[in-house]
Each structure stands twice: as C-alpha cells, then as structure tokens.
Enzyme design. Structure first.
Site, PDB file in Angstrom:
ATOM      1  CD  GLU A   1      -2.446  -1.942   0.624  1.00 16.79           C
ATOM      2  OE1 GLU A   1      -2.129  -3.134   0.407  1.00 16.79           O
ATOM      3  OE2 GLU A   1      -3.357  -1.380   0.035  1.00 16.79           O
TER       4      GLU A   1
ATOM      5  CE1 TYR B   1       0.335   3.599   5.396  1.00 17.92           C
ATOM      6  CE2 TYR B   1      -0.322   1.398   4.705  1.00 17.92           C
ATOM      7  CZ  TYR B   1      -0.652   2.659   5.154  1.00 17.92           C
ATOM      8  OH  TYR B   1      -1.972   2.990   5.365  1.00 17.92           O
TER       9      TYR B   1
ATOM     10  NE  ARG C   1      -2.336  -6.204   2.529  1.00 21.63           N
ATOM     11  CZ  ARG C   1      -3.387  -5.488   2.877  1.00 21.63           C
ATOM     12  NH1 ARG C   1      -3.612  -5.241   4.142  1.00 21.63           N
ATOM     13  NH2 ARG C   1      -4.226  -5.049   1.971  1.00 21.63           N
TER      14      ARG C   1
ATOM     15  CG  HIS D   1      -2.872   4.137   1.026  1.00 26.45           C
ATOM     16  ND1 HIS D   1      -3.969   3.319   0.891  1.00 26.45           N
ATOM     17  CD2 HIS D   1      -2.313   3.790   2.211  1.00 26.45           C
ATOM     18  CE1 HIS D   1      -4.073   2.526   1.939  1.00 26.45           C
ATOM     19  NE2 HIS D   1      -3.062   2.784   2.745  1.00 26.45           N
TER      20      HIS D   1
ATOM     21  CD  GLN E   1     -22.674   6.209   2.502  1.00 27.39           C
ATOM     22  OE1 GLN E   1     -23.145   5.471   1.645  1.00 27.39           O
ATOM     23  NE2 GLN E   1     -23.411   6.994   3.239  1.00 27.39           N
TER      24      GLN E   1
END
Ligand code: NAP
Ligand code: SF4
Length: 679
Positions: free
Chosen positions: A173, A175, A223, A261, A348
């Site tokens: 992601e 990081y 991961r 991201h 949401q």
C-alpha cells in the site's frame, strides 16, 4: 488435510483447514487488517476485545489487527497506534485472550507509515514527497535504518509477549517498506538502494531477524504489494524476486496488497468489480511455495470458493465483509450463506469514517464497533409493531424489532420492498445493493415479519390495527424545484432516468450535484456498447495484467461518452466536495474524463423547448439540451405522520421521512436499529 464438507459441500475448500508454518488455520478465511480507531472510543479495550471476539466467534480462522507502528516515526498520525514498549502490552493481552477463547489465531500488524505519516517526525527511504501528503520525509540514515529494523523486531517480540500467534509485516500500500522496494521512492546509492537486491534488503532483514529472534513457532505473514499501480513501481519479475527473497528469509505466508494509497486506480470501492485484481495474486502464487492470501473486493463465499478451488490463492482475506457480518464463516458452515449480510463496498461508515477521524462502523451493520453497547441493551417486552415503509430505515427497524421478539407487520405501498435501494441498485456500479435487498428479504422471512406489499397504510387502518407501536419510515419524495417550465415533457425525474423510463437524448442538463446527480451523470456518460467486465474496468484504468511495465500500468483506454452532460448547482462551493472521501475522487475523475461540465453559482431562470435558461453572476446563459434531469434532493413524506397525530396517535418517525436532507442509507439503517433496540 480436508475437513468433512460442511456448508452443504458447496464450499469444501473454503471450509478446509490448512497448515501455515507451525500453525493450522481452521479454514481459509482471514480477517484482514483494518484500522478501526476503536482505541479512540469509550471503553477502548473492552470495545476492541468484543469487536474481535465477535469475529472469532463467527468462525474466522485468523484475525489481523489494525497496524501498530514499531517506532514514533512510524506512526500514521499523532497519537496513532504504536507498540514500542512492554508497558503498552496490557490492552493487547485482553484482545488476544478473547480471540483465542473462540478458537481463532491472531496476528499483530506492524506498520511503519514512512512518508505517509501525518506528523513532523516523518521519514522515508529518500527525501521524496508523496503526492497525497504535503509533508516531505527526511531520508533515514544507515544507522537509522538499522534501528528501524530492530524496532520491527522488538515490536514482534512484544507481540509474542502479549500472546499473539505472530505478526503481519506491512509491506504494501505504499508504506515505508514499499518506499524502499520501489525506485519511485528510493534514490539511495548505498546498500539500501539501487539494485533490487539492495532495495528489498530492508524487508528481508526485518523478516530474517524476526525469525531468528522468535523461532519457528512464531507466525510471520508478509503483506506484499502484488501490483503497485503507480509509476516507478515494481514489475512482475521484481515482485516475484522480492516474494522469493521474503520466503527465503523465513516468512510463513504472503498476504497481498493491491496498489499504493497514492495510486489513481480504484482498488476497493464499489465501482471495482469483485476480485478484479485476482490476476496479480494468482500470478504471484506461482512464484513461491508458501501459501498466498488474496484480498480486495472479495465479499461472498461463492467467489472465495471459486478463487481457492481455481488455485488463485490459498486463503482469502476479508476485512470489510467481516465488519458487515461477523458470522460470515459460521453461516457458510451451517449452510446459511444466503443469510450473510454482504459488504456493499460503499466505504461510507468504515474508511470514510476513519479518514475523517471517526470510529469505524458499517452501513449495513451499525452494531459493528458497538458490540458492547448493544449487548447491554435491556430485553424487550414483546409487543405488536407496525412499520410503514420498506426502505432501508423500515427494513432495519422491522427486522431488528422482530429479532428482539416483537411481532412486526411491515406495510409497503409498492409491489416490492426496498424503497430508494430499488433505484440505487440500478446505478451500474452499485449492483451490490441487490445483496442488501437479498439479506433483508431473507431476514423478513426468517423472523416471521408479516409483509403486506401493495398496501397503503392509512391513519385509520393503523388505528384499527391496534398496534402497540407504529414506526413510520415513509421515506421521501423527489423535490421538484420551482422553476418555470418544470412540468415540460423534456424534464425528467432522476427516478425515471435511472429506471430507464425515458429515452434520454444526447445533450443533458442535470440540476443538482449531490450524490444522485453525480450517479446519474456517471450513468448517462457510460458507453452503452461496452460491457462492464473486469477487463473493461482494468483497461479503463490502464492496468497491465502482465505487470511487464513498472507498477503494472499501461495507457488507459479512453471511452467516449455517448452524451454531452452538464451538471449545475446553486452553491458556489467546489462541486462534489460532499461526496464520500474514499469514493468521491473516483466519481469526480470519471466525470472529468467524460468531459462533463460542472457549473456552480447558478440561478435557474426557466426551462423551455430549447433547454435550460440560467444565469451566473447576473449573466444569462442558455444550455441547449434535449433533457433536463432533476436531482434536486428530496422532501420528507410526513402526511401519514400528520394524520396519525390528528387521531392522537404518536408514531416513531425514522429515515428520510424524519430527515430528508442529504438522505442517507447509513443513517436510515442505524436509526431503524436504534429504534428497535429502544422499544
Ligand atoms: P443532496 O445530496 O441533498 O443534493 C441535492 C442537490 O440538489 C444539491 O446539489 C443542491 O444543490 C440541489 N438542490 C437542492 N434544492 C434545490 C432546489 N430547490 N432547486 C435546485 N436545486 C436544488 O441529494 P441527492 O443528490 O438526492 O442525494 C441524496 C443522498 O444520497 C446523498 O446525500 C447521499 O447521502 C446519498 N448518495 C450518495 C452518493 C455518493 O456519495 N456517491 C451517491 C448517491 C446517493 P444547490 O442547492 O447548490 O443547487
Ligand atoms: Fe462494507 Fe460499506 Fe460496511 Fe464498509 S460501511 S464494511 S464498505 S458495507
């Protein structure tokens, strides 16, 4: 080793145990890491323990916690989760004990934010700023790299001391670990930069030293980014080489992440087809001999079974689907998969709440994160309840009340339950609403709610019915703005546009830029001749499924809109600024790519045969269009409320009927459930 085929033999692989390192996981479902921010709520330890215990009791094989920083610099934000000292172990022990008590394993995720950190101690592999963070990181010195590796190892040691079965090292992601592995963020010239071997040295050393320190019984999950989806990311060969190096360093299992991201490719929103990125996971699985976990937009047991039995992966990771239904696995085991409350990928109440520094919960399951509060509600004295209206509020109230032992009659004027969800599910990317409808239909059936379809409840009929309580979830009516010409044949309601009741022309004006205005614009600008397949989605966003190019990107396929669409709003604020944080950017980009014009600060003058007449700052304009679609919000339906009050009956009012402004399924469902628990 295969277990007897429970779940009616439909899910034999999903329900079979598998060995990972020194541990046996009881089935193939892993609860993926998700930062819930529950640590910021009241009674944080009790709350987190109950949250994870519910998922473990629901049968998941392995739980992964939200990310914990191994050092101050690694925190995501000021005050963000960290595990860097034995004085911080206590809350962990309570959580671990609860999860173990219910037969699941649990890993602590160790996450160093690197250049995504939102504080001033921000560091990175190099001094290269992320496009999604205004802060520039300070490049770590070689000594600091050594210290950071040791911090990871010490965090793992503390996890072991707290009783965790192992750790997940967050290497995806975008990081810190990714910031070392990719040339995009690593321009170092020392032994931590340059060649791939140098760039992967950082995660390899972390895994190697944790293994050495904690031995073979400690589970190490890594991961890995199965595809980076950013320029300057890794190629397929580099991803494979990294995976092999991580395996050789001692990892037991590879979890997969999709995209950084900062990637401009949606990876988990509702507009992403289910399992769209399984190609990257399947490819990776062929490169290593340890088990591989698939993630991202996997939300049904059927899909999970398909991926597992096709050999795309060994485990499936689900985070949001377990927020939506903690009993996901147990329902599969008991051949009750049609009772699963499916995650609709709306983001949401989970991601959007987290991004706005609120505690995560779930649109379809408002009890998520509030387990301790609902467990303590007093038991109900059974009574007879009428619920009028079967939109999200009415359905939530009816089913939650029936589950608490009340006898419920649900009145619906239409021939089908669903209210506004019947429209939402027709938006091409929002087909997941069909799952929510399926869930409610099944619950009504199971709980014995008497459903009277095609029945218009009146104050008189309700009074005659002698109900103990009356709940009005009578919803809304679309607002018809007072504009001259609003009743002309070229004016169309959003409902008619969405349901395809009108053949909409090539030039369209949309009045209103709320969620529905954006959805209608997206729908009308979709190329009708392109089937919405996974491949079409990947092509549209420029995803190279061979990952031959760095980051797995290729030029996107631009699809022409079949219509010229203009959106208009009276306010001067940035259009679309009220859309969801994690999904709004996707809609805004989609409309920009389809050359949709958005006009703010509008005064509507009239609608004529030629189109829409309006002015901005006193300057008159005519937008020549074939149709004007009205998406101007809603008004509450309260006539029945007034009639009942006139008869001296005091009903409960919920959902859009109670508050129509920025109508919202999340608020409606929560209100319905809360009311049911208060009766
Ligand atoms: P909304 O968000 O309340 O937006 C209503 C729009 O109509 C506004 O743009 C408003 O803009 C305009 N408007 C209001 N009164 C008007 C009037 N008298 N004349 C002309 N224009 C008027 O309502 P919605 O679009 O119907 O959406 C309802 C809710 O559904 C959303 O709030 C959201 O919760 C949910 N939803 C969300 C999404 C999403 O986030 N992707 C998608 C669909 C639905 P001006 O007042 O500036 O003109
Ligand atoms: Fe899924 Fe929406 Fe619930 Fe998040 S809020 S878990 S995306 S249903």
């Amino acid at each position: 080793m295969q277990s007897p085929a429970r779940g009616g033999s439909r899910f034999p692989t999903l329900l079979s145990p598998m060995r990972v390192g020194a541990h046996t996981l009881r089935n193939r479902v892993i609860m993926g890491s998700m930062h819930t921010r529950l640590e910021h709520a009241s009674k944080p330890v009790e709350r987190q323990a109950a949250f994870y215990a519910a998922r473990a009791a629901g049968g998941v094989a392995l739980v992964i916690t939200g990310g914990f920083a191994p050092s101050e610099a690694g925190r995501l934000e000021e005050g963000g989760p960290i595990l860097d000292g034995s004085q911080k172990l206590e809350p962990h022990t309570a959580i671990v004990d609860q999860v173990h008590r219910h037969g699941s394993k649990i890993l602590l995720q160790v996450l160093h934010a690197g250049r995504y950190a939102k504080h001033d101690r921000i560091v990175g592999a190099s001094e290269i700023r992320s496009p999604i963070n205004p802060r520039t990181p300070r490049a770590l010195s070689e000594t600091e790299i050594e210290e950071t590796i040791e911090a990871f190892v010490d965090c793992a040691r503390l996890a072991a001391a707290a009783g965790y079965d192992g750790v997940e090292i967050m290497g995806s992601e975008g990081y810190l670990i990714n910031q070392f592995t990719a040339l995009r963020t690593n321009d170092r010239h020392d032994r931590w930069g340059g060649s791939l071997e140098n760039r992967v040295r950082f995660p390899v050393e972390i895994v190697k030293r944790i293994r050495k320190k904690l031995g073979f019984s400690f589970l190490i999950m890594y991961r890995i980014s199965a595809v980076d989806l950013v320029e300057g990311g890794l190629t397929a060969d580099e991803i494979d080489a990294q995976a092999q190096a991580i395996e050789a360093a001692g990892a037991d299992v590879l979890n997969t992440g999709i995209g950084w991201h900062e990637a401009r490719v949606p990876t988990i929103a509702y507009s992403v087809p289910r399992a769209a990125f399984s190609f990257a996971v399947k490819r990776l699985r062929g490169a290593v001999s340890i088990p591989v976990v698939a993630s991202n937009r996997l939300n049904t047991p059927e899909l999970a079974e398909e991926l597992l039995s096709d050999g795309a992966c060994d485990f499936v990771s689900m985070a949001r689907p377990l927020l939506a239904d903690p009993e996901f696995v147990r329902k599969v085991e008991e051949s009750r998969s049609d009772e699963i409350n499916t995650c609709i990928a709306c983001n949401q109440a989970c991601l959007d709440f987290i991004f706005s520094e609120r505690v995560a919960t779930c649109l379809v399951n408002p009890i998520a994160g509030y387990e301790i509060d609902y467990a303590n509600k007093p038991l109900a004295t059974p009574s007879r309840i009428a619920v009028v209206g079967s939109g999200p509020a009415g359905l939530a109230a009816a089913t939650a009340a029936a589950a608490r032992g009340h006898r419920v009659v649900l009145f619906e004027e239409q021939s089908e339950i669903g209210g506004q969800m019947l429209l939402a599910r027709r938006i091409p990317a929002k087909g997941e609403f069909n799952e929510l409808l399926r869930y409610f239909r099944r619950q009504l059936e199971l709980l014995g709610v008497e459903v009277q379809l095609g029945t218009r409840a009146t104050a008189k009929s309700l009074a005659k019915g002698r109900f103990d309580q009356i709940v009005l979830a009578t919803g809304i009516s679309a607002r018809l703005p007072a504009i001259e010409g609003i009743n002309r044949p070229n004016v169309v309601s959003y409902a008619d546009a969405i349901l395809g009741h009108v053949d909409i022309g090539k030039r369209v004006a949309i009045i209103g830029t709320g969620g529905i205005g954006y959805d209608v614009a997206e729908m009308l600008t979709r190329a009708a001749d392109v089937e919405q397949t996974t491949q079409a989605f990947l092509d549209e966003y420029g995803v190279d499924t061979t990952i031959h190019s760095p980051g797995g990107l290729k030029p996107p396929t631009k699809r022409q809109s079949p219509r010229k669409v203009t959106l208009l709003q009276r306010r001067r604020e940035r259009p679309g600024s009220r859309l969801g944080v994690s999904t709004g950017w996707i809609l805004r980009n989609q409309l920009r790519d389809k050359d949709v014009e958005i006009v703010a600060g509008v005064s509507y003058e009239r609608i004529s045969e030629q189109g829409l007449h309006y002015s901005v700052d006193g300057v008159a304009h005519l937008l020549e269009v074939d149709h004007v679609v009205i998406c101007a919000g809603q008004e509450p339906n309260v006539a029945l409320m007034d009639d009942l009050t006139g008869l001296g009956i005091k009903p409960h009012l919920i959902g859009g009927a109670e508050h129509a402004v920025e109508l919202d399924a999340m608020r409606a469902i929560r209100q319905g459930v809360e009311l049911a628990y208060s009766i």
